[in-house]
Design a protein around this motif. Structure first.
Motif, mmCIF file in Angstrom:
data_model
loop_
_atom_site.group_PDB
_atom_site.id
_atom_site.type_symbol
_atom_site.label_atom_id
_atom_site.label_comp_id
_atom_site.label_asym_id
_atom_site.label_seq_id
_atom_site.Cartn_x
_atom_site.Cartn_y
_atom_site.Cartn_z
ATOM 1 N N GLY A 63 -19.937 -20.157 -10.006
ATOM 2 C CA GLY A 63 -18.605 -20.367 -9.235
ATOM 3 C C GLY A 63 -18.021 -18.914 -9.083
ATOM 4 O O GLY A 63 -18.210 -18.116 -9.937
ATOM 5 N N LEU A 64 -17.662 -18.804 -7.800
ATOM 6 C CA LEU A 64 -16.646 -17.588 -7.564
ATOM 7 C C LEU A 64 -15.392 -18.088 -7.246
ATOM 8 O O LEU A 64 -14.877 -18.906 -6.344
ATOM 9 C CB LEU A 64 -17.335 -16.742 -6.416
ATOM 10 N N ALA A 65 -14.309 -17.636 -8.147
ATOM 11 C CA ALA A 65 -13.114 -18.191 -8.103
ATOM 12 C C ALA A 65 -11.863 -16.800 -7.838
ATOM 13 O O ALA A 65 -12.485 -15.809 -8.000
ATOM 14 C CB ALA A 65 -12.627 -19.102 -9.210
ATOM 15 N N GLY A 66 -10.732 -17.186 -7.440
ATOM 16 C CA GLY A 66 -9.818 -15.997 -7.459
ATOM 17 C C GLY A 66 -8.688 -16.441 -6.104
ATOM 18 O O GLY A 66 -9.191 -17.285 -5.311
ATOM 19 N N MET A 106 -12.578 -13.191 -9.380
ATOM 20 C CA MET A 106 -12.502 -11.906 -8.649
ATOM 21 C C MET A 106 -10.865 -11.857 -8.454
ATOM 22 O O MET A 106 -9.952 -12.579 -8.059
ATOM 23 C CB MET A 106 -13.263 -12.121 -7.294
ATOM 24 N N ASN A 107 -10.865 -10.366 -8.233
ATOM 25 C CA ASN A 107 -9.408 -9.844 -7.789
ATOM 26 C C ASN A 107 -9.450 -8.698 -7.193
ATOM 27 O O ASN A 107 -10.230 -7.626 -7.665
ATOM 28 C CB ASN A 107 -8.231 -10.013 -8.811
ATOM 29 N N ALA A 108 -9.007 -8.361 -5.870
ATOM 30 C CA ALA A 108 -9.269 -7.153 -5.135
ATOM 31 C C ALA A 108 -10.613 -6.690 -5.026
ATOM 32 O O ALA A 108 -11.094 -5.594 -5.176
ATOM 33 C CB ALA A 108 -8.362 -6.135 -5.994
ATOM 34 N N GLY A 109 -11.644 -7.724 -4.899
ATOM 35 C CA GLY A 109 -12.884 -7.387 -4.562
ATOM 36 C C GLY A 109 -13.795 -7.051 -5.909
ATOM 37 O O GLY A 109 -14.743 -6.554 -5.604
ATOM 38 N N GLU A 165 -2.505 -14.780 -15.148
ATOM 39 C CA GLU A 165 -1.355 -13.848 -14.563
ATOM 40 C C GLU A 165 -2.007 -13.697 -12.918
ATOM 41 O O GLU A 165 -1.084 -13.805 -12.247
ATOM 42 C CB GLU A 165 -1.131 -12.589 -15.201
ATOM 43 N N ILE A 166 -3.267 -13.286 -12.839
ATOM 44 C CA ILE A 166 -3.457 -13.057 -11.447
ATOM 45 C C ILE A 166 -3.994 -13.994 -10.653
ATOM 46 O O ILE A 166 -3.518 -14.287 -9.536
ATOM 47 C CB ILE A 166 -4.533 -11.665 -11.473
ATOM 48 N N PHE A 167 -4.773 -14.787 -11.190
ATOM 49 C CA PHE A 167 -5.395 -15.893 -10.504
ATOM 50 C C PHE A 167 -4.571 -17.134 -10.313
ATOM 51 O O PHE A 167 -4.338 -17.890 -9.326
ATOM 52 C CB PHE A 167 -6.858 -16.327 -11.177
ATOM 53 N N LEU A 168 -3.852 -17.425 -11.200
ATOM 54 C CA LEU A 168 -3.108 -18.773 -11.522
ATOM 55 C C LEU A 168 -1.579 -18.388 -10.755
ATOM 56 O O LEU A 168 -0.783 -19.256 -10.674
ATOM 57 C CB LEU A 168 -2.764 -19.404 -12.943
ATOM 58 N N GLY A 169 -1.280 -17.069 -11.173
ATOM 59 C CA GLY A 169 -0.041 -16.693 -10.375
ATOM 60 C C GLY A 169 1.084 -17.018 -11.167
ATOM 61 O O GLY A 169 2.449 -17.227 -10.606
ATOM 62 N N ARG A 170 1.027 -16.771 -12.650
ATOM 63 C CA ARG A 170 2.183 -16.866 -13.514
ATOM 64 C C ARG A 170 2.025 -16.082 -14.848
ATOM 65 O O ARG A 170 0.802 -15.744 -15.150
ATOM 66 C CB ARG A 170 2.551 -18.506 -13.614
ATOM 67 N N GLY A 171 2.861 -15.867 -15.328
ATOM 68 C CA GLY A 171 3.045 -15.289 -16.569
ATOM 69 C C GLY A 171 2.149 -15.657 -17.634
ATOM 70 O O GLY A 171 1.937 -16.906 -17.931
#
Length: 237
Positions: free
Chosen positions: A36-39, A208-211, A230-236
């Motif tokens: 899977g590719l997620a992000g 993935m994040n920012a490629g 933090e990055i993928f789910l968008g919470r602390g």
């Protein structure tokens, strides 16, 4: 599942003007594996599929199929070597019948020996075989898009958000089908935002994040990783 890499993506970079779509993404895929590719949106998931299938050529890095570089090959050569895909928004030939759509894909993609009747049955499209593709509902169009890709007898199948718009019953059937295909030795790369669906079909995920990759492992492990949270789910964390 064989440990021998089927597909290798090695340090791939791609920029469009000032936008860096891919920033050194690397991973391997084995026969019979579902990766899977997620992000988050814009993280480079579909750009990765586009690079693998040859929609654009990377600025740097290498893509190898069964150990041989395909980075400079055009899309049709890659398709005949065994790489095909589905799209976020299916792109059938609207004026052709369902069967004709699959016949065209089989003929030009090197799948002339494909049993079309068996494929139509497997994708639950037999009853719609003679209908124009434009008359299909969204779920049927997703299955037709998958049928066209499978008609080329791929070794690697890249599936881009096939779950979007499917009802729960259709999602269960699609997940079962993707797992069946993997059990037959096909390597799959699945881009998906539906986490339950992704967890059901994948052996592991690359987040993935920012490629670039920020995590590799199972989806369950990803949910416990502070950077992913933090990055993928968008919470602390």
């Amino acid at each position: 599942m064989s440990a021998e890499p089927l597909l290798e993506v090695a340090g791939v970079h791609k920029a469009f003007g000032g936008l860096k779509a891919l920033n050194g993404i690397s991973f391997m895929l084995a026969p019979g594996e579902v990766l899977g590719l997620a992000g988050p949106n814009g993280s480079g998931k579909t750009s990765t599929i586009n690079a693998i299938t040859g929609l654009f050529r990377p600025d740097a890095g290498d893509i190898r199929l069964m150990g041989k570089s395909i980075t400079r090959l055009p899309m049709h050569r890659r398709a005949r070597l065994g790489i095909n895909r589905t799209f976020q928004v299916p792109k059938p030939f609207a004026g052709l019948s369902v069967r004709e759509n699959i016949e065209v894909a089989a003929h030009f993609g090197g799948g002339d020996s494909t049993d079309l009747d068996a494929l139509l049955g497997r994708l639950d499209l037999a009853a719609a075989a003679d209908r124009p593709a434009a008359t299909l509902n969204s779920g049927q169009q997703k299955r037709l898009d998958l049928a066209r890709a499978l008609a080329t007898t791929p070794r690697v199948l890249l599936v881009d958000e096939i779950g979007a718009g499917l009802n729960p019953e259709e999602l269960r059937a699609m997940a079962a089908l993707l797992r069946e295909l993997a059990a037959e030795g096909l390597g799959l790369v699945v881009v998906e935002h539906l986490m339950d669906f992704l967890g059901e079909v994948t052996d592991r995920v690359v987040v993935m994040n920012a490629g670039a990759e920020i995590f590799g492992g199972t989806l369950r492990e990803a949910a416990d990783d502070p950077q992913v949270v933090e990055i993928f789910l968008g919470r602390g964390a």
